[in-house]
Write an enzyme that holds these catalytic residues in place. Structure first.
Site, PDB file in Angstrom:
ATOM      1  N   ARG A  61       0.817  -1.222   0.000  1.00  0.00           N
ATOM      2  CA  ARG A  61       0.000   0.000   0.000  1.00  0.00           C
ATOM      3  C   ARG A  61       0.845   1.263   0.000  1.00  0.00           C
ATOM      4  NH1 ARG A  61      -3.094  -3.640   2.974  1.00  0.00           N
ATOM      5  NH2 ARG A  61      -2.118  -2.960   4.883  1.00  0.00           N
ATOM      6  N   GLU A  98       5.498  -9.908  15.392  1.00  0.00           N
ATOM      7  CA  GLU A  98       4.851 -10.508  16.553  1.00  0.00           C
ATOM      8  C   GLU A  98       4.973 -12.040  16.509  1.00  0.00           C
ATOM      9  OE1 GLU A  98       0.946  -9.019  17.013  1.00  0.00           O
ATOM     10  OE2 GLU A  98       0.645 -10.006  18.941  1.00  0.00           O
TER      11      GLU A  98
END
Ligand code: AMP
Length: 174
Positions: A61, A98
């Site tokens: 993006r 993560e």
């Protein structure tokens, strides 16, 4: 248009791509030419007097608005991509996410020590991706790095991770 008006055009998708994430979907804003123009013009105004020589967008993006800004500033666009996408010789960096490790790459001949770089992505969350992108770009010994996001999620404090290495600016805060 104002930042507040554009903000209203960004759609929130709860629990995407995983439970607990409030996904900020910019596609609803991108459908509207006045929102596109606002994003481009805000970025051009922020960076037109900074001596930028290359705009580097982060997949995927980060590829949408950056080339329009690059054209206005009269500079080139460079993509940072996920592994296996860039066809020529690359420089890469891996960083902790993560869950697991991610890698991003840039073409080895895309930047030089003479460049002043504007790094761009659509959204700042924890800052992990952009911190890695800053480190990657700095491997070229570039003169200066500016960082820009369309949206910054203020409550995640991702900015703290980035401000040591670059000047950070976001068009919309949430
Ligand atoms: P981070 O490395 O945590 O700052 O994550 C940034 C990257 O993940 C950007 O490329 C964003 O497009 C994407 N991202 C993370 N969180 C969100 C969210 N809540 N909504 C939309 N995109 C997100």
């Amino acid at each position: 248009m104002t930042a507040e008006e554009v903000k209203l055009q960004i759609r929130n998708i709860p629990d995407f791509p995983v439970k607990g994430i409030q996904f900020k979907d910019i596609t609803t804003a991108l459908q509207q030419p006045e929102c596109l123009r606002w994003m481009r013009d805000e970025m051009v105004n922020l960076y037109k007097n900074k001596g930028i020589t290359k705009i580097v967008g982060v997949e995927s993006r980060g590829f949408i608005i950056a080339p329009a800004v690059a054209m206005e500033l009269g500079v080139g666009f460079v993509p940072i991509r996920k592994p296996g996408k860039l066809p020529a010789e690359t420089v890469e960096i891996s960083y902790q996410k993560e869950y697991g490790v991610d890698t991003i790459q840039i073409h080895k001949d895309a930047l030089s020590a003479d460049d002043v770089v504007l790094l761009h992505d659509d959204l700042l969350a924890t800052g992990g991706t952009m911190a890695a992108a800053i480190e990657l770009v700095k491997k070229f010994g570039v003169k200066k790095v500016y960082v820009n996001f369309l949206i910054e999620l203020d409550f995640l404090n991702g900015r703290e991770l980035l401000e040591k290495g670059a000047q950070v600016n976001s068009l919309i805060h949430m």
